[in-house]
Scaffold this active site. Structure first.
Site, PDB file in Angstrom:
ATOM      1  N   CYS A   1       0.545  -1.216   0.104  1.00 17.60           N
ATOM      2  CA  CYS A   1      -0.171  -0.129  -0.021  1.00 17.60           C
ATOM      3  C   CYS A   1       0.761   1.342  -0.040  1.00 17.60           C
ATOM      4  O   CYS A   1       1.749   1.569   0.733  1.00 17.60           O
ATOM      5  CB  CYS A   1      -0.954   0.093   1.179  1.00 17.60           C
ATOM      6  SG  CYS A   1      -1.860   1.410   1.411  1.00 17.60           S
ATOM      7  N   CYS A  27      -9.818 -11.607  21.384  1.00 20.68           N
ATOM      8  CA  CYS A  27      -9.037 -10.826  20.203  1.00 20.68           C
ATOM      9  C   CYS A  27      -7.859  -9.891  20.624  1.00 20.68           C
ATOM     10  O   CYS A  27      -7.490  -9.102  19.812  1.00 20.68           O
ATOM     11  CB  CYS A  27     -10.226  -9.740  19.518  1.00 20.68           C
ATOM     12  SG  CYS A  27     -10.931  -8.431  20.602  1.00 20.68           S
TER      13      CYS A  27
END
Length: 383
Positions: free
Chosen positions: A101, A338
């Site tokens: 990116c 998480c």
């Protein structure tokens, strides 16, 4: 991109960057100072730890073993640690790659912590963080392998997996992302993590009702792999009773009900009232309760259950909820986490009550970021 949650306080993929906490300065600012440092181990939070004159420096965009020039982004003379970006790499790691990116890197988009790292090594770094947190917080030595999850586009790229994407807007209407730990905007054309395929609220041929904007795993492969890991860990049996805590819209409860043979044997507790209402639709015949998990459980009779699924928000289940769970003496608890630090804290709490970590699987549901998802099996230790 700075990841965002799919429901409030739920998951690590938060688009809004967290601002540094306001605190009294401890001397003159050192922001902008450049240091040449040897980079040490990976830390929990998308950085590696270096040392400069005895002080820890948390360096983003670096890799263990590298020698870099680090530019300080947060810190004063009296702080215990500084934050920094690697702005020049003097000796590169063999695992370093060119970020795919154009917006990834120092002083740019803040969400992809690991685009400069080859994908297999990203998973090794995440595994090292889970191992370190369990060792430091829970006193356990556990072998961890972070598993690849299918669903990215192109396959195996670690890109194109975000099935829901929001951009900040510039005054001219253009798209933007935020810098790390900042509200400053970075103009972008698009995010390479955005999936070309919309989210499907379907698992194993069954459709789920989900509110617009409500929580559903953002990686297309996540519901299946997490469901499989939970069911494999718990091995539900006909006639057993189960609690699904932080149940969302009932992803796990639906299949628990199928395995135990009677949805009336399954109780769901979910803090978000809207999600709880959808869970009631998705798992007809099961009990769906809305409210804070520890508070709801404290208001229920303390009756034994066989199985518990815990899928708490980022901060973990915490003591009050853990104590309510162990009071019901389940034979097995599947903890979906998480955040490795929160998982380690919860594992330590369960250990206080005689529950041991038996198995742990980790999944790369957030490639290019430092986030990792774990499924831990906790069982009572033999008397």
């Amino acid at each position: 991109m700075t990841p965002q949650p799919d429901r409030p306080d739920r998951r690590p993929d938060r688009r809004r960057s967290r601002q540094p906490r306001a605190r009294a300065p401890r001397g003159a600012s050192v922001v902008g100072r450049e240091l040449e440092v040897e980079v040490g181990p990976v830390g929990h939070g998308g950085f590696c730890v270096a040392r400069h004159e005895g002080r820890a420096v948390f360096v983003r965009h670096a890799l263990p073993g590298e020698r870099v020039v680090a530019r300080i982004t947060e810190g004063t003379e009296g702080d215990r640690f500084w934050r920094a970006d690697a702005v020049s790499v003097l000796d590169a790691s063999p695992h370093r790659v060119t970020p795919p990116c154009p917006y990834a890197g120092p002083d740019a988009c803040g969400g992809c912590d690991l685009q400069h790292v080859a994908l297999p090594h990203q998973r090794e770094l995440k595994a090292a963080v889970v191992v370190e947190q369990l060792r430091r917080v829970a006193g356990l030595d556990v072998e961890v392998v972070v598993e690849e999850v299918p669903g990215d586009h192109p396959a195996g790229s670690g890109l194109g997996w975000r099935t829901r994407q929001r951009y900040a807007r510039l005054p001219d209407g253009g798209r933007a992302m935020r810098k790390h730990r900042s509200h400053d905007l970075v103009p972008v054309e698009a995010c390479l993590l955005e999936s070309p395929v919309p989210a499907r609220h379907e698992v194993r041929g069954l459709d789920y009702e989900v509110a617009d904007g409500g929580f559903w795993q953002v990686h297309p492969g996540a519901p299946e792999v997490l469901l499989g890991a939970v069911l494999d860990a718990l091995d539900p049996r006909p006639g057993e009773a189960a609690l699904d805590l932080y149940a969302g819209v009932g992803l796990f409860a639906r299949f628990l009900a199928e395995r135990v043979g009677d949805p009336a044997r399954v109780t769901m507790v979910e803090g978000d009232a809207s999600a709880s209402s959808y869970a009631r639709q998705n798992v007809p015949g099961a009990t769906a309760l809305s409210g804070d998990v520890a508070t709801v459980l404290a208001g229920l009779p303390v009756e034994p259950v066989d199985l518990v699924v815990l899928d708490p928000p980022r901060e973990g289940a915490r003591r009050a909820a853990v104590e309510q769970v162990v009071a019901r003496a389940p034979r097995a608890v599947a903890h979906v986490a998480c955040d490795p630090a929160a998982l380690a804290r919860d594992v330590a709490l369960f250990a206080e009550h005689g529950y041991a970590l038996r198995t742990l699987r980790a999944f790369d549901l957030f490639p290019m970021t430092h986030h990792v998802e774990c499924v831990a099996l906790l069982e009572p230790t033999p008397a």
